[in-house]
Design a protein around this motif. Structure first.
Motif, PDB file in Angstrom:
ATOM      1  N   THR A 122       0.836  -1.201   0.000  1.00 43.10           N
ATOM      2  CA  THR A 122       0.000   0.000   0.000  1.00 43.10           C
ATOM      3  C   THR A 122       0.870   1.250   0.000  1.00 43.10           C
ATOM      4  OG1 THR A 122      -0.103   0.095   2.430  1.00 43.10           O
ATOM      5  CG2 THR A 122      -1.828  -1.172   1.279  1.00 43.10           C
ATOM      6  N   TYR A 123       0.293   2.342  -0.452  1.00 36.86           N
ATOM      7  CA  TYR A 123       1.026   3.610  -0.522  1.00 36.86           C
ATOM      8  C   TYR A 123       0.090   4.780  -0.256  1.00 36.86           C
ATOM      9  CZ  TYR A 123       4.094   7.362  -2.069  1.00 36.86           C
ATOM     10  OH  TYR A 123       4.868   8.513  -2.100  1.00 36.86           O
ATOM     11  N   TYR A 124       0.582   5.706   0.576  1.00 39.28           N
ATOM     12  CA  TYR A 124      -0.120   6.972   0.825  1.00 39.28           C
ATOM     13  C   TYR A 124       0.901   8.045   1.146  1.00 39.28           C
ATOM     14  CZ  TYR A 124      -2.467  10.651   3.479  1.00 39.28           C
ATOM     15  OH  TYR A 124      -2.895  11.885   3.943  1.00 39.28           O
ATOM     16  N   SER A 125       0.782   9.188   0.481  1.00 40.49           N
ATOM     17  CA  SER A 125       1.681  10.311   0.750  1.00 40.49           C
ATOM     18  C   SER A 125       0.973  11.608   0.393  1.00 40.49           C
ATOM     19  CB  SER A 125       2.964  10.188  -0.066  1.00 40.49           C
ATOM     20  OG  SER A 125       3.782  11.341   0.100  1.00 40.49           O
ATOM     21  N   THR A 126       1.309  12.660   1.111  1.00 39.95           N
ATOM     22  CA  THR A 126       0.754  13.987   0.809  1.00 39.95           C
ATOM     23  C   THR A 126       1.815  14.890   0.202  1.00 39.95           C
ATOM     24  OG1 THR A 126       1.231  14.760   3.056  1.00 39.95           O
ATOM     25  CG2 THR A 126      -0.968  13.848   2.640  1.00 39.95           C
ATOM     26  N   GLU A 127       2.957  14.313  -0.179  1.00 43.83           N
ATOM     27  CA  GLU A 127       4.026  15.119  -0.770  1.00 43.83           C
ATOM     28  C   GLU A 127       3.841  15.192  -2.277  1.00 43.83           C
ATOM     29  OE1 GLU A 127       8.913  15.440  -0.920  1.00 43.83           O
ATOM     30  OE2 GLU A 127       7.930  13.931   0.320  1.00 43.83           O
ATOM     31  N   LYS A 128       3.931  16.395  -2.802  1.00 39.99           N
ATOM     32  CA  LYS A 128       3.833  16.619  -4.242  1.00 39.99           C
ATOM     33  C   LYS A 128       5.190  17.096  -4.728  1.00 39.99           C
ATOM     34  CE  LYS A 128       1.014  18.876  -7.786  1.00 39.99           C
ATOM     35  NZ  LYS A 128      -0.184  19.702  -8.037  1.00 39.99           N
ATOM     36  N   ASN A 129       5.758  16.367  -5.670  1.00 35.64           N
ATOM     37  CA  ASN A 129       7.105  16.661  -6.135  1.00 35.64           C
ATOM     38  C   ASN A 129       7.130  16.555  -7.646  1.00 35.64           C
ATOM     39  OD1 ASN A 129       9.991  16.176  -6.843  1.00 35.64           O
ATOM     40  ND2 ASN A 129      10.240  16.269  -4.621  1.00 35.64           N
ATOM     41  N   VAL A 138      -5.954   0.562 -12.537  1.00 33.66           N
ATOM     42  CA  VAL A 138      -6.757  -0.478 -13.194  1.00 33.66           C
ATOM     43  C   VAL A 138      -8.029  -0.827 -12.432  1.00 33.66           C
ATOM     44  CG1 VAL A 138      -4.751  -1.477 -14.339  1.00 33.66           C
ATOM     45  CG2 VAL A 138      -5.420  -2.318 -12.081  1.00 33.66           C
ATOM     46  N   GLY A 139      -8.205  -0.310 -11.208  1.00 36.29           N
ATOM     47  CA  GLY A 139      -9.407  -0.622 -10.447  1.00 36.29           C
ATOM     48  C   GLY A 139      -9.453   0.153  -9.148  1.00 36.29           C
ATOM     49  N   TRP A 140     -10.428  -0.159  -8.294  1.00 39.50           N
ATOM     50  CA  TRP A 140     -10.568   0.563  -7.030  1.00 39.50           C
ATOM     51  C   TRP A 140     -11.348  -0.264  -6.014  1.00 39.50           C
ATOM     52  CZ3 TRP A 140     -13.412   1.996 -11.399  1.00 39.50           C
ATOM     53  CH2 TRP A 140     -14.789   1.859 -11.307  1.00 39.50           C
ATOM     54  N   GLY A 157     -10.609   3.765   1.199  1.00 39.25           N
ATOM     55  CA  GLY A 157     -10.696   3.793  -0.253  1.00 39.25           C
ATOM     56  C   GLY A 157      -9.327   3.870  -0.908  1.00 39.25           C
ATOM     57  N   ALA A 158      -9.148   3.096  -1.980  1.00 38.80           N
ATOM     58  CA  ALA A 158      -7.837   3.073  -2.645  1.00 38.80           C
ATOM     59  C   ALA A 158      -7.991   2.628  -4.094  1.00 38.80           C
ATOM     60  CB  ALA A 158      -6.880   2.130  -1.915  1.00 38.80           C
ATOM     61  N   TRP A 159      -7.001   3.043  -4.882  1.00 40.31           N
ATOM     62  CA  TRP A 159      -6.889   2.614  -6.267  1.00 40.31           C
ATOM     63  C   TRP A 159      -6.025   1.359  -6.361  1.00 40.31           C
ATOM     64  CZ3 TRP A 159     -10.346   5.119  -8.819  1.00 40.31           C
ATOM     65  CH2 TRP A 159     -10.609   6.468  -8.559  1.00 40.31           C
ATOM     66  N   PHE A 175      -0.086  -2.604  -6.469  1.00 41.31           N
ATOM     67  CA  PHE A 175      -0.206  -2.088  -5.107  1.00 41.31           C
ATOM     68  C   PHE A 175      -1.474  -1.255  -5.001  1.00 41.31           C
ATOM     69  CE2 PHE A 175       1.858   1.346  -7.346  1.00 41.31           C
ATOM     70  CZ  PHE A 175       1.534   2.525  -6.681  1.00 41.31           C
ATOM     71  N   TRP A 176      -1.811  -0.896  -3.755  1.00 36.83           N
ATOM     72  CA  TRP A 176      -3.000  -0.073  -3.481  1.00 36.83           C
ATOM     73  C   TRP A 176      -2.552   1.334  -3.097  1.00 36.83           C
ATOM     74  CZ3 TRP A 176      -7.830  -1.698  -4.503  1.00 36.83           C
ATOM     75  CH2 TRP A 176      -8.041  -3.058  -4.647  1.00 36.83           C
TER      76      TRP A 176
END
Length: 319
Positions: A122-129, A138-140, A157-159, A175-176
């Motif tokens: 899984t992956y989550y980040s609020t950094e924009k670079n 491909v799905g959710w 919720g995730a992609w 990955f999600w």
């Protein structure tokens, strides 16, 4: 595709009208590219090759093993791109619509290894670079638990995302990604290909650019751009490719034997109005127009920006 994007101006064919125009990188694999760059290359009839021509090597240090550098393959493509659609990357509903319509969308995001949960992929980040990584959505799963991430996002919720780092990475290459991950680009890209890659014999063009320049629309402003071509052989004009902004009104005109200084002179052969529902790059079918060898003709696109004061109107030209 990155080779075709970053070596666009390095062709050796003297009859290639984009020879010397566009990127001419010595190390094309280390420069990277965006999904839109890849799309522009595909529209130009370059790339979309079989991976057997350039086997992928997972190790980041092995770019030297990417040995594909064959100009003979420059003008060969396995597929012919028809349309490229842009979706709002920050709108869950719009991205879902794109996946349903095209099967998958590309997305750019900032990849931070510290925010990747290896055990749950899984992956989550609020950094924009600006240094981003492109992947394929491909799905959710709207109910994917937010507790599955290294840092807990605000919402469930995730992609479901397909990566390009081999099937030994993540969950068999997937990955999600949390819906709340900040995207490096505000839009996702969906594409549509022709069933027959030989639908066109040639693409008349002058720019090898992997990107495009343009202007912001302002109330009441009318923009026009054009190209003038000389038919090298007897040929039939079947379509016109350009960048189009949603809800703007476009006219596409074709003139025969215009003067070199005035593309709207000569004889008007065809004129077509077009109002796109979604911003993107589209191939518009035209009435088949016949030209003989040596005929000069112009393609002129005019857009009324009155209702699109904040949009950027791209014009495909480099230098």
């Amino acid at each position: 595709m990155v080779w075709f994007v970053n070596r666009a101006g390095c062709g050796t064919d003297e009859n290639d009208t984009v020879k010397g125009d566009g990127r001419q990188a010595d190390s094309p694999y280390t420069m990277g590219a965006t999904p839109e760059n890849a799309g522009y290359a595909a529209f130009a009839g370059r790339g979309v090759e079989k991976e057997s021509y350039a086997p992928f090597y997972n190790a980041k240090a092995n770019f030297d093993k990417m040995s594909f550098d064959d100009d003979e393959q420059r003008y060969i493509t396995e597929y012919r791109l028809k349309n490229m659609y842009f979706y709002n990357a920050n709108s869950v509903s719009d991205v879902k619509k794109g996946i349903m319509e095209h099967g998958a969308l590309t997305l750019s995001y900032y990849s931070d290894d510290a925010q990747f949960n290896k055990s749950k992929a899984t992956y989550y980040s609020t950094e924009k670079n600006s240094s981003a990584h492109a992947v394929t959505l491909v799905g959710w799963d709207d109910d994917f638990p937010k507790e599955n991430f290294v840092t807990t996002p605000p919402n469930d919720g995730a992609w479901l995302v397909k990566n390009s780092w081999n099937n030994t990475w993540g969950d068999n290459g997937y990955f999600w990604m949390s819906y709340d991950t900040l995207k490096s680009d505000d839009r996702c890209v969906g594409v549509e290909y022709y069933d027959n890659k030989d639908v066109y014999d040639n693409i008349r063009q002058y720019t090898g650019a992997a990107a495009a320049s343009g202007y912001y629309g302002s109330n009441g402003l009318s923009l026009s751009w054009a190209n003038i071509f000389t038919a090298p052989n007897d040929e039939t004009l079947k379509g016109v490719i350009s960048y189009f902004v949603a809800d703007a009104t476009y006219s596409i005109s074709v003139y025969k034997e215009p003067s070199a200084a005035n593309p709207v002179s000569g004889t008007l052969l065809a004129k077509k109005l077009y109002i796109p529902e979604r911003t993107g790059v589209y191939t518009l079918d035209m009435d088949e127009l016949q030209f003989e060898k040596g005929d000069r003709y112009s393609v002129v696109i005019t857009v009324d920006t009155s209702n699109n004061t904040g949009d950027f109107f791209y014009i495909f030209e480099n230098n």
